[in-house]
Each structure stands twice: as C-alpha cells, then as structure tokens.
Design an enzyme around this catalytic site. Structure first.
Site, mmCIF file in Angstrom:
data_model
loop_
_atom_site.group_PDB
_atom_site.id
_atom_site.type_symbol
_atom_site.label_atom_id
_atom_site.label_comp_id
_atom_site.label_asym_id
_atom_site.label_seq_id
_atom_site.Cartn_x
_atom_site.Cartn_y
_atom_site.Cartn_z
ATOM 1 N N SER A 33 3.348 -12.434 -22.190
ATOM 2 C CA SER A 33 3.459 -13.082 -21.232
ATOM 3 C C SER A 33 2.297 -14.206 -21.258
ATOM 4 O O SER A 33 2.176 -15.233 -20.145
ATOM 5 C CB SER A 33 3.456 -12.389 -19.812
ATOM 6 N N GLY A 87 3.089 0.591 -7.763
ATOM 7 C CA GLY A 87 2.605 -0.692 -7.203
ATOM 8 C C GLY A 87 1.067 -0.419 -7.565
ATOM 9 O O GLY A 87 0.658 0.688 -7.869
ATOM 10 N N PRO A 88 0.331 -1.546 -7.096
ATOM 11 C CA PRO A 88 -0.983 -1.707 -7.272
ATOM 12 C C PRO A 88 -1.694 -0.520 -6.334
ATOM 13 O O PRO A 88 -0.928 -0.470 -5.405
ATOM 14 C CB PRO A 88 -1.519 -2.970 -7.257
ATOM 15 N N PRO A 89 -2.999 -0.253 -6.330
ATOM 16 C CA PRO A 89 -3.652 0.848 -5.666
ATOM 17 C C PRO A 89 -3.556 -0.095 -4.395
ATOM 18 O O PRO A 89 -3.986 -1.194 -4.030
ATOM 19 C CB PRO A 89 -4.866 0.960 -5.966
ATOM 20 N N GLY A 90 -3.679 0.831 -3.080
ATOM 21 C CA GLY A 90 -3.875 0.495 -1.737
ATOM 22 C C GLY A 90 -2.598 -0.303 -1.151
ATOM 23 O O GLY A 90 -3.010 -0.899 -0.099
ATOM 24 N N LYS A 93 1.187 -12.019 -9.868
ATOM 25 C CA LYS A 93 0.631 -13.049 -10.601
ATOM 26 C C LYS A 93 0.352 -14.394 -9.517
ATOM 27 O O LYS A 93 -0.548 -14.909 -9.542
ATOM 28 C CB LYS A 93 1.482 -13.580 -11.590
ATOM 29 N N LYS A 114 1.720 3.268 -0.876
ATOM 30 C CA LYS A 114 2.699 4.151 -1.375
ATOM 31 C C LYS A 114 2.206 5.679 -0.856
ATOM 32 O O LYS A 114 3.158 6.273 -0.527
ATOM 33 C CB LYS A 114 2.458 4.205 -2.964
ATOM 34 N N THR A 115 1.183 6.071 -0.933
ATOM 35 C CA THR A 115 0.945 7.506 -0.440
ATOM 36 C C THR A 115 0.958 7.579 1.098
ATOM 37 O O THR A 115 1.812 8.370 1.535
ATOM 38 C CB THR A 115 -0.535 8.328 -0.727
HETATM 39 P P1 ADP Z 1 -1.721 3.815 -2.484
HETATM 40 O O1 ADP Z 1 -1.208 5.174 -2.462
HETATM 41 O O2 ADP Z 1 -0.724 2.666 -2.466
HETATM 42 O O3 ADP Z 1 -2.848 3.548 -3.436
HETATM 43 P P2 ADP Z 1 -2.521 4.481 0.244
HETATM 44 O O4 ADP Z 1 -1.279 4.839 0.617
HETATM 45 O O5 ADP Z 1 -3.697 4.977 0.055
HETATM 46 O O6 ADP Z 1 -2.275 3.263 -1.110
HETATM 47 O O7 ADP Z 1 -2.949 3.187 1.274
HETATM 48 C C1 ADP Z 1 -4.183 2.753 1.573
HETATM 49 C C2 ADP Z 1 -4.538 2.583 3.119
HETATM 50 O O8 ADP Z 1 -3.836 1.249 3.291
HETATM 51 C C3 ADP Z 1 -3.751 3.558 3.942
HETATM 52 O O9 ADP Z 1 -4.821 3.939 5.138
HETATM 53 C C4 ADP Z 1 -2.508 2.853 4.344
HETATM 54 O O10 ADP Z 1 -2.244 3.475 5.694
HETATM 55 C C5 ADP Z 1 -3.085 1.427 4.632
HETATM 56 N N1 ADP Z 1 -1.660 0.591 4.107
HETATM 57 C C6 ADP Z 1 -1.259 0.081 3.058
HETATM 58 N N2 ADP Z 1 -0.322 -0.509 3.210
HETATM 59 C C7 ADP Z 1 0.018 -0.723 4.250
HETATM 60 C C8 ADP Z 1 1.182 -1.244 5.305
HETATM 61 N N3 ADP Z 1 2.056 -2.005 4.646
HETATM 62 N N4 ADP Z 1 1.141 -1.113 6.621
HETATM 63 C C9 ADP Z 1 0.307 -0.495 7.017
HETATM 64 N N5 ADP Z 1 -1.029 0.302 6.472
HETATM 65 C C10 ADP Z 1 -1.052 -0.085 4.964
#
Ligand code: ADP
Length: 811
Positions: free
Chosen positions: A717, A393-396, A760, A399-400
C-alpha cells in the site's frame, strides 16, 4: 614346671633313662590298661588354639616346616607324636619349653597333602603324657615323654568311688543342661556319656566339648587325679551354664521386648482401623454416597456412568490420605461439577437484547446487528447451533467488553479465555491423567466456571496463539470450534466427550494475518475499526465518563467533564484507535477530582478544556503535527498495522557516484521492497514528463528510507508514496506536506486498492493532513466512512500515478 604342679600333687613322675619307642609301646588308650608308665622319645607337635584330650580323634592341618618334619619323623620311625598346647606367650621359633608339659600321646591314622604345601593329619589320642626333657630342637622338637595314667586321690575307697559316680552323673546332667541351653543337638553324645563308667574319661570328653578357654581346658588336662579333674570340670561347666542361662535370660527379655513392640504396632493398626470405622470412614462413606447420588442425578450416558462408578468405587477403597486418592477425587468431582445438562434459556426478547447492547456500547453497529440477527434466526430455527464470531480490530475498541454484553443480551453465562501466548496444546485439551499434576484443559475449565453447557466463551486474542514443540494449540482449537467435531469434544484429562455444540464462541483479534487459515475459515469475521474523534467523544461522554464516575464514587452532580475537555484529552493526551487510554485518562481525572472533593471540601468539580492540564499534566501530543515546510523527496504515506492506522514519512535520497542501485532501509518487509522496485521502474517511464535526465538512473543510487520503523510495515500500500518520493527526488520538485496517500502501483502506473481505509484516514486526520489520496477502487470504503471523517479532510480517489503526482507535487 608350673604346668605340672596341678597334676603332680601325687608326686612321682619318674625321670629315668630314655629309650626310643615304637607306637605300640605307648599303650592301648585311656582306660585301656596303661598300667605302667613308659618313657619314650618322640617328635613333638604343638597346638596353638586347641587342647587335645586322650581317647579322641582329631584332625589338624599343619603348615610350618617344623610340624611337617615332626610328622614325617613320626611316620618314618613309627613312633607316636607328643601333642601339647602352646603357652600364652610362646616365642617364635617355638621351643619345646614354650608348650605345656602335659599333653597327649597321639597316633597318626591318616595323612594327606592339601593345598599350599599343608598337610592334613588325623590323629587318635591315646593317653596323657608329660614331657620330661627336650632331646633336640633341630628342625623339630624331639622330646622324652612319659605316659601318665589316671590316678585317684589318697584314701580312695568305695565311698569315694560312689561319690565319683555321683559327680560324674552330675557332670553329665550339667552338660545336658548346657547343651539344651545352647540349643545344640548332641543327644547321642550325652546318651553315651551317661553309660560310661569311667569318670575321668567322661570329664575329658565333656571338657573337650565345652567352649571354655584354653587355660581352663589345659587345667582339666593337667588333672591326673580323677577326683580333682571332676571338680575342675564341674566348676567350668557350671560357669558355662551360668553364662548360657544369663544369655538365654537376656535373649528372652529381648524377645519379649520385641514382641511387645510388635504388639504395640498391631494395636496401633487396629486403632487406625477402628478409627476409620468410626470416624473417617463414615465421612468417606457419606462422601462416596453423595458422589453416587450426584452421578445418578446427572443421568449421564451409560458408558460414562459405568466408568465413573468404577472410579468412585476405587476412591472408596483407597486410603484417604494417599496421593492417588486425591487425584481420583478431583477427577470425579470435576466430572460431577460439570454442567452436563444444565443450560440457560436464551433471551428471546429482541427489543430487550437490543437495549442491553445499546446500553453498554456506542456504535459497533455491525456487531450489534449480527447478534440481533442471530437471536431472530434462533427463534425461527431452534436447532441452529452455536456460532463463532471473530471480532477484529485495534486495541481498545471494545471487542472484549462487547463480548460480555452480548452474553448479557443473549442471556447466556459468560467466561473469558485468554489465548495470548498459549503454546501448549494441553492448555486447550488438557493433560492426560497419567501425568503427575494433570489438569483439564482451559475449555473444560471455562465450561465448569460458566456452570452451563451453553455459555458464551470469549476466546481473547486468538491471533496471539503460538505453537511450538509441545504441540499445536491452534489444531486443538480447531477441533473445539468445528461444529462437526465439537459435539464430542474430548479433553485428555476428562477422557469423556463433552458436547460443545451449544456454546457460542466469540473470538477477538487485532489482526487476521496471524490467525491460522483453517481456524479463520471456521469463524465469521466482523471488523471493528478505530474510532473517530466524534465517536470517541460520544463514547466518553455517554459511557466512559459515567462509568468511571460511578467507579470512583462520584456522580454527574459532583463531577462534570465538559465535551471540550474530553476533546482536549483525546487530542492532547491520547493517540490511539480505541479508547483505552482515553478511559484511563478519565479515570485519572476522576481520582484527582475525588481527592479535591475530600481534601478541599468542595461540593463539585467541573473539568473544562482549560483545566485539563491541571489534572493530567502537560499535553503529550500536538494534534496538528504537519509542521515545517514542503520538502523534496519526503512524502507522507498511510499504513495499517494491527494496532490501527499510522502515518509514515517516506524519504528518498539520490546519491552521487552510484550505479543505479536501489537501497531501502527502515523496518520494511519483502513486499515493500518489491513495491519500491516497481515504483522505480515506473518512474523511469515518465522521466520526460518531469524533465528527469535518463542518465541519472545509471549514474546515481536511490536510497529509500522509512523512518519510525518500530512496527514492521508490510502489505502493498506504499507503492504510490514511494513513486512520488522518487519522482520528487529526481526532479527536485517539492511535495505538499498536507497530502497523504495510500495505494499500490503497477509498472504502468495504475493505482491498486488497499485495505483499512478508515484506520488510515483516522491516522491522517490525527496527523493534520488535509488531502488524502486513495485508490479509486476503494470508493465504496470511502462511502462507508463516517460523515464526520469524510468531511474533515479532502478525499481524492486516484486512478493512476499521473493524478497522484499532479496532486502531490507542489507547482
Ligand atoms: P479491546 O478488547 O478491543 O482491546 P476493550 O473491550 O478492552 O477493548 O475496551 C476498552 C475499554 O473501552 C472498555 O472499558 C470498553 O468498555 C470501552 N469501550 C470501547 N469501545 C466502546 C464503545 N463503543 N462504547 C463504549 N465503551 C467502549
């Protein structure tokens, strides 16, 4: 005449008429009855670096013409040679007067020609002789000489003779002493000397064998009086003995000193040994013992045990300060530190796990569901092995961070391994120990950090793995993730297989397109799409704000951020699929609030929609970017990129004076180019419907441009978007700026399905679009969209281009 003084204190050298003489007439040698003094004319041979004494045999190499001629003369005339030593400052060409007057008469016993025109001559010296006169210097020196007989001092009697004998013995003893001092082996000579009665001859022989200077030797030769000769010799001899003794003294002292140094060295080494015996060694011993104890407690397979025991033994024998010992030590301690048997017990309480997952993250239903399923199955089948899940999925989008809370929910230890930019296979699998500075690979390091053999390892950014000449890290990772192979995963450094089969791997990626196929096949992909505004609001209000408040030492009672304020931040200050920037902005507000509380001494801060700009500055984005008016040849398309959805504005110009060529610019991939060709072909089939003059296709060029080319757009697309723009450009009919579309087009005008509808749609919403045209085959994706999104805009499923054009073109 100076030379003669020493030897002529007894006076009478006669100088009478000379006559040519034969060798035989010169006499029979020293001590051999040279009773009369004879005067002879002989050839003269000069010595540069030696003094010859009577009664000896010498060998000389001669090379000057003068000497060669002299020898020749001597041989031709069967006369002896007069051999004398050159004086110190002899002139050149050498004259007979440049030599000492006293020399020896010598008989040539052998003569051979040697290399370079030199002649080697062996001579037997007969007796002392004095040069009386120089007869000629023509070619060589011809001199008149007189043989000198040894004499005794005045008043020579039996007493003197006895005294001479004594002195002779002293000289012989002295010579013996000298010889031993100098470590020379001339025992036969000293034995002979002791037996000889002739003190004069003995003195000559000793003088000949002493390394004294030429002048000193000449003085002995000059001494015709035996008593005098003995005296001169004894003086020289004792001088030499003294020198030799001093030298030996010095050598002994030096030797002693060297011995002392060696002794010191030896002692120091002993001290070292003693020290290690007493101190270091006990330390080493306990260390080695502990290592062995630990090894035994690990109960490793026998082969590994034996190998490791050998390494420990090697270590115990090594010098603790050596580099190699350090290498073995870190190797052994890594192995001993690895959790070979240690595991954590999985959390079996599904309800608890669920509440942990819910407590950390909003939404992300699919992921949470999958984890709970895993837990359930695991309870029913204990043998189920570790799983590999890939969150895309997109950043933020979390996932992590969900990875971490999965570990928490399962009760596993957690480590993270970032794969972004990993190029070297060795980073995964380690360096062989033969390399200097070799270290284990990251997998093994992770296991060690985790401290258990069944941790959850998060493989972050698996789509950013790179490969180059240093090997293929993806290949190595494949081995790690393959449940068939990872039971015996062998790190190059470790050289011992480690069982990874109980590890849970969770990978994260922004896109699947760069993950090598075989790797992808081993993973279960769960897509996490971007969040809607509502979802973001929920995440912010329920998770991010409380989290950030706590981090900044604030609480709900000291700082509140209203929902409308959060919405304002989402709309005006962030433009992203995830919530990373949102989280950052909230942190900004918390910091500023903290400053206000501390500085202005107020009890609480309330952040409302109006005051957001006070904290975050001017708005960066306008939510509703669809501005201006409808245009000809400009259509809004929707694209999916690895960082989320995006709107892209496709522009088409019809250029006069062309020949029907198609030009496409902007950062577009090959697929997009083909898609444009297909769109153009399709447009030509519907010219009549839009009253487009067929001739235009051959007389004009079409230029398609896709601005905002920072992200390469590929993937089929944008076909319907380009076709719509082309029709608009040719027909001059405007396109509604509130319509956005996504879909591929066939030559017959059929609309083909696409991916990433949610991303999208989110992008369209962010851009203020009112109508989204999507392929009818994506109907099910539409139904999965959150309610909030579905109702926010009008979504029209389209089957063919006719429908698209009808909806997009302004009437
Ligand atoms: P990714 O790994 O997808 O790039 P991160 O895991 O670094 O994203 O998430 C960025 C921040 O956003 C983290 O502090 C995370 O806890 C928060 N966050 C993202 N999605 C959610 C969610 N669904 N519920 C609560 N916090 C979230």
């Amino acid at each position: 005449m100076n030379d003669l003084k020493n030897s002529t204190n007894s006076g009478d050298i006669e100088t009478t008429a000379y006559e040519e003489s034969a060798v035989s007439s010169v006499g029979a040698g020293v001590g051999g009855g040279l009773s009369e003094i004879k005067k002879n004319i002989v050839a003269m041979l000069s010595l540069r670096n030696a003094v010859f004494f009577p009664g000896r045999i010498y060998q000389i190499d001669i090379s000057t013409e003068r000497d060669i001629l002299a020898v020749q003369y001597s041989v031709d005339n069967k006369t002896p040679l007069f051999v004398a030593t050159q004086k110190e400052n002899a002139s050149e060409p050498l004259l007979p007067d440049d030599c000492h007057s006293i020399g020896v008469i010598a008989e040539i016993t052998d003569r051979i020609n040697i290399q370079g025109g030199s002649v080697r001559v062996v001579v037997k010296t007969e007796a002392r002789a004095v040069k009386l006169d120089t007869i000629s210097t023509d070619g060589f020196g011809k001199v008149a000489v007189q043989v000198l007989q040894d004499r005794h001092c005045d008043g020579y009697d039996a007493n003197v003779a006895a005294e001479n004998l004594k002195r002779k013995n002293v000289a012989v003893k002295g010579f013996e002493k000298y010889v031993t001092l100098m470590n020379q082996r001339v025992a036969s000579l000293t034995g002979k000397l002791a037996k000889l009665q002739d003190a004069g001859l003995v003195a000559d022989i000793i003088a000949d064998n002493l390394p004294i200077g030429l002048e000193a030797k000449q003085s002995v030769l000059n001494a015709i009086v035996v008593e005098e000769r003995l005296e001169i010799l004894l003086m020289s001899l004792y001088g030499e003995i003294e020198i030799a003794e001093t030298q030996r003294d010095i050598e002994e002292k030096l030797h002693k000193k060297l011995n002392k140094n060696q002794k010191e060295y030896f002692l120091r080494e002993q001290i070292k040994v003693i020290q290690t015996e007493l101190g270091d060694d006990t330390e080493l011993e306990t260390e080695v013992m502990e290592m062995k104890k630990k090894l035994a407690s690990l109960k490793l397979p026998k082969a590994i045990n034996v190998k490791l025991e050998r390494e420990i033994d090697r270590y115990s024998r090594m010098n603790a300060s050596s580099a190699e010992s350090a290498v073995i030590r870190s190797y052994v301690s890594l192995i001993l530190d690895l959790p070979w048997k240690k595991t954590t017990k999985d959390n079996e309480d599904i309800v608890k796990a669920e509440s942990i997952l819910e407590g950390d993250h909003y939404g992300l239903e699919k992921v949470k569901e999958r984890i709970l399923e895993y837990l359930a199955v695991r309870q029913l089948n204990k043998k189920m092995k570790g799983q590999i899940i890939c969150l895309v999925g997109p950043p933020g989008v979390g996932k992590t961070s969900i990875g971490k809370s999965i570990a928490k929910a399962l009760g596993r230890n957690y480590t993270r391994m970032s794969l972004g930019g990993v190029r070297d296979e060795a980073e995964i699998r380690g360096h062989r120990r033969t390399y200097i500075g070799a270290i284990p690979g990251r997998i093994i390091s992770c296991i060690k950090d985790a401290g258990t053999r069944n941790p959850l390892i998060l493989l972050d950014e698996i789509d950013k793995l790179a490969g180059d000449f240093r090997g293929d890290p993806a290949g190595a990772l494949l081995e790690v993730l393959d449940s068939e192979q990872n039971k015996d995963f062998t790190d190059h450094y470790l050289e011992i297989p480690f069982d990874l089969s109980d590890v849970i791997f969770i990978a994260t990626a922004n896109t699947l397109s760069t993950i090598p196929r075989p790797l992808l096949d081993r993973m279960e992909v769960i897509e996490i799409s971007g969040y809607t505004e509502d979802e973001k609001l929920n995440i912010a209000a329920k998770y991010l704000v409380p989290k950030k408040l706590a981090e900044h030492g604030l609480s709900a009672s000291t700082c509140t951020i209203s929902d409308t304020a959060i919405k304002e931040i989402i709309r005006g200050y962030t433009r992203e699929s995830g919530v990373r920037n949102l989280e950052r902005k909230i942190a900004d507000i918390c910091r500023k609030a903290a400053v206000r509380i501390v500085k202005e001494d107020i009890r609480s801060v309330k952040v409302a929609e109006r005051s957001v700009s006070k904290y975050l500055g001017k708005k960066k984005y306008r939510f509703d970017i669809v501005a201006g008016e409808d245009q000809v040849g400009v259509v809004t398309g929707l694209a999916w990129t690895s960082v989320g959805g995006e709107t892209l504005s496709i522009e088409v110009n019809i250029l006069d004076g062309g020949s029907g060529k198609l030009k496409i610019t902007g950062q577009v991939g090959d697929v997009m180019k083909e898609s444009a060709e297909a769109a153009l072909s399709f447009v030509r089939t519907i010219s009549k419907d839009y009253k487009i003059d067929e001739k235009l296709y051959t007389s004009k060029d079409v230029h398609i441009h896709i601005p905002e080319g920072a992200i390469p757009k590929d993937g089929p697309s944008a076909g319907i978007t380009m076709a719509t723009a082309i029709v608009s450009a040719f027909s001059g009919i405007k396109v509604s700026r509130f319509v956005a579309m996504t879909g591929e087009v066939t030559l017959r005008g059929r609309v083909l399905p696409i991916g990433g509808l949610k991303e999208k749609a989110l992008a369209a919403l962010r851009a203020g679009i009112k109508t989204v045209l999507y392929p009818i085959e994506n109907q099910s994706d539409f139904e999965e969209l959150p309610e909030e999104l579905r109702t926010a805009m009008e979504f029209v499923p389209v089957k063919n281009m006719k429908q698209v054009l009808k909806l997009a073109l302004v009437k």
